[in-house]
Write a protein that holds these residues in place. Sequence first.
Motif, PDB file in Angstrom:
ATOM      1  N   THR A  29       0.820  -1.212   0.000  1.00 28.03           N
ATOM      2  CA  THR A  29       0.000   0.000   0.000  1.00 28.03           C
ATOM      3  C   THR A  29       0.855   1.264   0.000  1.00 28.03           C
ATOM      4  OG1 THR A  29      -0.249  -0.140   2.406  1.00 28.03           O
ATOM      5  CG2 THR A  29      -1.996  -1.091   1.062  1.00 28.03           C
ATOM      6  N   LEU A  30       2.089   1.181   0.473  1.00 29.17           N
ATOM      7  CA  LEU A  30       2.973   2.349   0.402  1.00 29.17           C
ATOM      8  C   LEU A  30       3.568   2.529  -0.994  1.00 29.17           C
ATOM      9  CD1 LEU A  30       4.864   2.119   3.805  1.00 29.17           C
ATOM     10  CD2 LEU A  30       3.168   3.825   3.125  1.00 29.17           C
ATOM     11  N   ILE A  31       3.816   1.427  -1.680  1.00 30.32           N
ATOM     12  CA  ILE A  31       4.478   1.491  -2.985  1.00 30.32           C
ATOM     13  C   ILE A  31       3.508   1.862  -4.106  1.00 30.32           C
ATOM     14  CG2 ILE A  31       5.621   0.071  -4.731  1.00 30.32           C
ATOM     15  CD1 ILE A  31       6.992  -1.410  -2.413  1.00 30.32           C
ATOM     16  N   THR A  32       2.306   1.343  -4.063  1.00 31.14           N
ATOM     17  CA  THR A  32       1.360   1.626  -5.148  1.00 31.14           C
ATOM     18  C   THR A  32       0.904   3.083  -5.093  1.00 31.14           C
ATOM     19  OG1 THR A  32      -0.458   0.803  -3.794  1.00 31.14           O
ATOM     20  CG2 THR A  32       0.518  -0.737  -5.355  1.00 31.14           C
ATOM     21  N   PRO A  33       0.631   3.677  -6.249  1.00 33.75           N
ATOM     22  CA  PRO A  33       0.312   5.109  -6.289  1.00 33.75           C
ATOM     23  C   PRO A  33      -1.127   5.467  -5.906  1.00 33.75           C
ATOM     24  CG  PRO A  33       0.366   4.240  -8.508  1.00 33.75           C
ATOM     25  CD  PRO A  33       0.792   3.121  -7.595  1.00 33.75           C
ATOM     26  N   ILE A  34      -1.975   4.487  -5.608  1.00 33.69           N
ATOM     27  CA  ILE A  34      -3.363   4.812  -5.258  1.00 33.69           C
ATOM     28  C   ILE A  34      -3.604   4.547  -3.774  1.00 33.69           C
ATOM     29  CG2 ILE A  34      -4.264   4.323  -7.568  1.00 33.69           C
ATOM     30  CD1 ILE A  34      -5.242   1.630  -6.514  1.00 33.69           C
ATOM     31  N   PRO A  35      -4.492   5.305  -3.149  1.00 35.13           N
ATOM     32  CA  PRO A  35      -4.794   5.093  -1.718  1.00 35.13           C
ATOM     33  C   PRO A  35      -5.799   3.947  -1.531  1.00 35.13           C
ATOM     34  CG  PRO A  35      -5.983   7.001  -2.529  1.00 35.13           C
ATOM     35  CD  PRO A  35      -5.132   6.509  -3.669  1.00 35.13           C
ATOM     36  N   GLU A  36      -5.300   2.724  -1.469  1.00 35.39           N
ATOM     37  CA  GLU A  36      -6.162   1.542  -1.445  1.00 35.39           C
ATOM     38  C   GLU A  36      -7.177   1.575  -0.304  1.00 35.39           C
ATOM     39  OE1 GLU A  36      -2.878   1.115  -1.941  1.00 35.39           O
ATOM     40  OE2 GLU A  36      -2.675  -0.108  -3.740  1.00 35.39           O
ATOM     41  N   TRP A  37      -6.728   1.830   0.903  1.00 31.94           N
ATOM     42  CA  TRP A  37      -7.621   1.728   2.066  1.00 31.94           C
ATOM     43  C   TRP A  37      -8.757   2.744   1.978  1.00 31.94           C
ATOM     44  CZ3 TRP A  37      -7.035  -2.768   3.826  1.00 31.94           C
ATOM     45  CH2 TRP A  37      -5.783  -3.362   3.938  1.00 31.94           C
ATOM     46  N   ARG A  38      -8.453   3.961   1.534  1.00 28.21           N
ATOM     47  CA  ARG A  38      -9.506   4.972   1.403  1.00 28.21           C
ATOM     48  C   ARG A  38     -10.518   4.564   0.332  1.00 28.21           C
ATOM     49  NH1 ARG A  38     -10.492   9.080  -1.936  1.00 28.21           N
ATOM     50  NH2 ARG A  38      -8.454   9.027  -2.905  1.00 28.21           N
ATOM     51  N   LEU A  39     -10.018   4.080  -0.787  1.00 25.77           N
ATOM     52  CA  LEU A  39     -10.903   3.664  -1.868  1.00 25.77           C
ATOM     53  C   LEU A  39     -11.750   2.443  -1.484  1.00 25.77           C
ATOM     54  CD1 LEU A  39      -8.515   4.180  -4.902  1.00 25.77           C
ATOM     55  CD2 LEU A  39     -10.496   5.561  -4.280  1.00 25.77           C
ATOM     56  N   ILE A  40     -11.175   1.530  -0.720  1.00 23.50           N
ATOM     57  CA  ILE A  40     -11.942   0.373  -0.268  1.00 23.50           C
ATOM     58  C   ILE A  40     -13.037   0.814   0.697  1.00 23.50           C
ATOM     59  CG2 ILE A  40     -11.811  -1.753   1.099  1.00 23.50           C
ATOM     60  CD1 ILE A  40      -9.045  -2.209  -0.218  1.00 23.50           C
ATOM     61  N   ARG A  41     -12.712   1.731   1.612  1.00 25.29           N
ATOM     62  CA  ARG A  41     -13.731   2.243   2.534  1.00 25.29           C
ATOM     63  C   ARG A  41     -14.858   2.954   1.788  1.00 25.29           C
ATOM     64  NH1 ARG A  41     -10.122   5.388   5.207  1.00 25.29           N
ATOM     65  NH2 ARG A  41      -8.520   3.957   5.828  1.00 25.29           N
ATOM     66  N   GLU A  42     -14.549   3.559   0.652  1.00 24.54           N
ATOM     67  CA  GLU A  42     -15.558   4.248  -0.155  1.00 24.54           C
ATOM     68  C   GLU A  42     -16.357   3.269  -1.019  1.00 24.54           C
ATOM     69  OE1 GLU A  42     -13.381   7.167  -2.354  1.00 24.54           O
ATOM     70  OE2 GLU A  42     -13.051   8.426  -0.582  1.00 24.54           O
ATOM     71  N   GLY A  43     -15.998   2.008  -1.011  1.00 24.58           N
ATOM     72  CA  GLY A  43     -16.777   1.008  -1.729  1.00 24.58           C
ATOM     73  C   GLY A  43     -16.252   0.623  -3.099  1.00 24.58           C
ATOM     74  N   ASN A  44     -15.023   0.945  -3.401  1.00 25.51           N
ATOM     75  CA  ASN A  44     -14.444   0.610  -4.698  1.00 25.51           C
ATOM     76  C   ASN A  44     -14.090  -0.882  -4.727  1.00 25.51           C
ATOM     77  OD1 ASN A  44     -12.841   0.320  -6.999  1.00 25.51           O
ATOM     78  ND2 ASN A  44     -12.188   2.453  -6.882  1.00 25.51           N
TER      79      ASN A  44
END
Length: 75
Positions: A29-44
Amino acid sequence: MIDLSKLGLFLAFFGLAAILLGAFLAAYTLITPIPEWRLIREGNQAVALSLGGAMVGFALPLAAQRRASSRRFRS
């Protein structure tokens, strides 16, 4: 009857695998350029599936190593 003689080895491997999986998730999650945890919480769901697939891809070699090492220690 359940054989508990190898329970210590199993718990040690399980603990180590959990630590390694946590370290992998942190690094991924630090290396990838997208904020995974935020996007998952938003339902992505696409991001959730992508992260889940990365976790499975990391866990499969750990499971294979566990299976191979348990064959060496069988009596």
